[in-house]
Design a protein around this motif. Structure first.
Motif, PDB file in Angstrom:
ATOM      1  N   ALA A 140       0.847  -1.191   0.000  1.00 29.63           N
ATOM      2  CA  ALA A 140       0.000   0.000   0.000  1.00 29.63           C
ATOM      3  C   ALA A 140       0.881   1.240   0.000  1.00 29.63           C
ATOM      4  CB  ALA A 140      -0.920   0.001   1.215  1.00 29.63           C
ATOM      5  N   LEU A 193      -4.058  -2.667   8.778  1.00 29.69           N
ATOM      6  CA  LEU A 193      -4.132  -2.249   7.378  1.00 29.69           C
ATOM      7  C   LEU A 193      -5.434  -2.803   6.829  1.00 29.69           C
ATOM      8  CD1 LEU A 193      -2.809  -0.914   4.910  1.00 29.69           C
ATOM      9  CD2 LEU A 193      -1.694  -3.109   4.427  1.00 29.69           C
ATOM     10  N   LEU A 228      -8.180  -3.086   3.727  1.00 28.24           N
ATOM     11  CA  LEU A 228      -8.187  -3.074   2.268  1.00 28.24           C
ATOM     12  C   LEU A 228      -9.606  -3.301   1.759  1.00 28.24           C
ATOM     13  CD1 LEU A 228      -5.160  -5.496   2.091  1.00 28.24           C
ATOM     14  CD2 LEU A 228      -5.024  -3.033   1.702  1.00 28.24           C
ATOM     15  N   ALA A 262      -6.831   1.601   0.525  1.00 30.07           N
ATOM     16  CA  ALA A 262      -6.208   1.207   1.791  1.00 30.07           C
ATOM     17  C   ALA A 262      -6.407   2.269   2.860  1.00 30.07           C
ATOM     18  CB  ALA A 262      -4.713   0.963   1.581  1.00 30.07           C
ATOM     19  N   ALA A 291      -3.790   0.355  -2.670  1.00 29.15           N
ATOM     20  CA  ALA A 291      -3.133  -0.932  -2.390  1.00 29.15           C
ATOM     21  C   ALA A 291      -3.292  -1.884  -3.562  1.00 29.15           C
ATOM     22  CB  ALA A 291      -3.715  -1.549  -1.115  1.00 29.15           C
TER      23      ALA A 291
END
Length: 210
Positions: free
Chosen positions: A124, A173, A175, A193, A207
């Motif tokens: 990302a 993280l 997504l 992201a 990402a």
């Protein structure tokens, strides 16, 4: 000009014959599940072709996505006669034709980009290219301009529908599938992201899967 077009088309036809004879062993397999196909995308006389990385060949590209959204996004990003793009597309190869259904990563560089090692599962980048995160093999590495590098360890990746979450003590993280474009216009990805750090930062970016 006519001579160059003739040479190009003859090269494409020759490549199709080679693929038919050799079975295109190193290209995306003809399976029900799409794989990531990497290469240079070019347009010529209303047709699109993919030149796979490390292959002196061309594949005819057929957009099978809903409403032709893949080709529409590539055109909006700059694909045109005389202007090629480096692409990573979700696709299935059948009989010398590449059926594409989604976008993973696209870059304006008309050359194959170097690949990250096998341990990298996701990458990302911040919308302003001010941060970068690489996740793979249970490790999440975060780099930010002017700040120390952060490293975290995570367990299983959480998955629900078109969303993934890589959670570690101190960072996560997130997504979500959806087109994302860097501010400088150099890259287009198929994932959005959100990086959340325990220290208080919530960072937005694009990402793609590696």
């Amino acid at each position: 000009m006519k001579h160059s077009r003739l040479v190009f088309l003859l090269a494409v036809l020759a490549a199709f014959r080679v693929l038919a004879q050799q079975g295109a062993a190193d290209l995306p397999p003809a399976s029900a599940e799409a794989k990531i196909a990497r290469g240079l995308m070019l347009e010529h006389e209303g047709r699109r072709f993919l030149a796979p990385c490390r292959h002196r060949s061309y594949l005819n590209v057929e957009d099978v996505s809903d409403g032709g959204k893949v080709l529409a996004a590539l055109k909006a990003f700059g694909l045109a006669p005389g202007r090629s793009l480096y692409v990573e597309l979700l696709a299935v190869e059948r009989g010398g034709s590449l059926q594409v259904s989604g976008i993973n990563f696209v870059h304006t560089a008309a050359r194959c980009l170097s690949e990250i090692g096998d341990e990298a599962g996701w990458r990302a980048v911040g919308l302003q290219s001010d941060w970068e995160a690489v996740a793979g093999a249970g490790r999440l590495r975060v780099e930010r301009i002017g700040k120390p590098v952060l490293q975290f360890e995570y367990g299983a990746i959480e998955h629900e529908g078109e969303r993934y979450r890589i959670a570690a003590p101190g960072a996560s993280l997130n997504l979500a599938q959806g087109l994302c474009r860097l501010a400088d216009g150099s890259a287009l990805t198929g994932w959005q992201a959100t990086l959340v750090l325990e220290e208080g930062d919530t960072l937005q970016g694009c990402a793609w899967e590696r």
